[in-house]
Design an enzyme around this catalytic site. Structure first.
Site, PDB file in Angstrom:
ATOM      1  N   ASP A 149       0.541  -1.420   0.408  1.00  9.96           N
ATOM      2  CA  ASP A 149       0.044   0.375  -0.541  1.00  9.96           C
ATOM      3  C   ASP A 149       1.670   1.312   0.370  1.00  9.96           C
ATOM      4  O   ASP A 149       0.318   2.116  -0.552  1.00  9.96           O
ATOM      5  CB  ASP A 149      -0.957  -0.071   1.633  1.00  9.96           C
ATOM      6  CG  ASP A 149      -1.768  -0.748   1.459  1.00  9.96           C
ATOM      7  OD1 ASP A 149      -2.827  -1.180   0.203  1.00  9.96           O
ATOM      8  OD2 ASP A 149      -2.364  -2.216   2.212  1.00  9.96           O
ATOM      9  N   HIS A 173      -5.019  -3.687   5.412  1.00  8.82           N
ATOM     10  CA  HIS A 173      -4.771  -3.723   4.369  1.00  8.82           C
ATOM     11  C   HIS A 173      -5.869  -4.126   3.162  1.00  8.82           C
ATOM     12  O   HIS A 173      -5.857  -5.290   2.030  1.00  8.82           O
ATOM     13  CB  HIS A 173      -3.649  -5.092   4.156  1.00  8.82           C
ATOM     14  CG  HIS A 173      -3.181  -5.326   3.027  1.00  8.82           C
ATOM     15  ND1 HIS A 173      -2.692  -4.310   2.050  1.00  8.82           N
ATOM     16  CD2 HIS A 173      -2.939  -6.325   1.634  1.00  8.82           C
ATOM     17  CE1 HIS A 173      -2.229  -4.410   1.069  1.00  8.82           C
ATOM     18  NE2 HIS A 173      -1.926  -6.135   0.845  1.00  8.82           N
TER      19      HIS A 173
END
Length: 321
Positions: A149, A173
């Protein structure tokens, strides 16, 4: 001398991740495990001149793979397909990860576990319950790898700003549990609010871009391998005495009320996670994003915890028959 075991080394993430680890000067022994193909992968990698030796392991030799490991990386599991969320993978991947972590508990209980398998938000709590049951849970040595990310945020925001940037991304996530803290990025005020909002949305859905583009061929593998490698190599540096390693990790902490696990910058050391650095200064909008998503994240954490407890109870019951 550091030994790294990769569990799921024959897959789309496992192979390029193993290649990168083979090239690392910080890895002395690289042990590769999967249900098939690892003999070929290890033979292939063994032809690369580097500081590490590499071994391939198949079912029946997992104890040998894990013995003496300092770091265990787990990318094992099935990938996403179009229309699937990470949470859709839970049932299959939870069983896979549970079995692998039980083996870690038996053969290298002091290793740092770096979990890549999805859904990370739920599977890290599964790992915790397995380790607790085996009497070897150390919260400083269990991490979900969410660095992809950050990679996506650095890429997307950097392209928008025309410069190299370092973006902090926290939370989980998956979907809206991913919270980019763009207010901490120098120069972000040069972008309009609508552009910032669009960047947040793209970072959150970056994985969907890859799944869609691969047209049924899987999810992010090469970028995840890169992110996993950067994370693991920094962990190894910290284990070796580097005192300046700060990386985001999905770890057990009390940063956000109601969420026992949260991805947040952590300082690593010889014992794994030695300090949860925290969120730092965040904007009202970012505080609102965290407030909006924490119920979903808490639910995903509980899903993993409850599944692991039920699975253990069923095993106990079967053992008494």
């Amino acid at each position: 001398m550091v030994k790294v075991a990769v569990l799921g080394a024959g897959g789309g993430i496992g192979q390029p991740l193993s290649l990168l680890l083979k090239l690392s000067p910080h890895v002395s022994t690289l042990a590769l495990y999967d249900i098939r193909g690892t003999k070929g992968v290890s033979a292939d990698l063994s032809h690369i001149p580097s500081a590490s030796t590499v071994t391939g392991h198949l079912p029946g030799t997992l104890p040998e793979c894990l013995a003496g490991s300092d770091v265990v990386v787990i990318p094992a599991g099935v990938p996403r397909k179009p229309g699937m969320s990470r949470d859709d993978l839970f049932g299959v991947n939870a069983a896979i990860v549970k079995g692998l972590v039980e083996a870690v508990a038996s053969h290298c209980p002091g290793a740092v576990i770096c979990l890549i398998s999805n859904p990370v938000n739920s599977l890290v709590p599964v790992c915790k319950e397995v380790l607790v049951r085996r009497g070897c849970y150390d919260p400083s040595k269990l991490c979900g790898v969410t660095y992809l990310d950050v990679c996506r945020a650095n890429t997307f925001v950097g392209e928008a700003m025309g410069d190299d940037v370092s973006v902090n991304v926290v939370g989980g996530h998956s979907g809206n549990t991913i919270v980019p803290l763009l207010s901490q990025t120098p120069g972000i005020s040069s972008l309009s609010q609508s552009k910032v909002d669009a960047l947040v949305e793209r970072i959150r859905k970056g994985g969907d871009e890859v799944v869609s583009a691969k047209e049924g061929g899987g999810s992010a593998t090469l970028s995840m391998a890169h992110a996993g490698f950067v994370f693991v190599e920094n962990v190894i540096k910290a284990l070796g005495g580097d005192k300046d390693v700060v990386m985001p990790a999905y770890t057990e902490c009390d940063v956000v009320d109601g969420c026992s696990f949260f991805a947040v910058p952590c300082r690593f050391g010889k014992g794994g996670v030695e300090e949860v650095v925290g969120l730092g200064e965040i904007s009202d909008g970012e505080r609102g994003m965290i407030e909006d998503m924490k119920g979903a994240l808490a639910s995903q954490i509980e899903k993993g915890r409850a599944w692991a407890i039920d699975a253990s109870a069923n095993e106990d019951g079967q053992g008494k028959i």
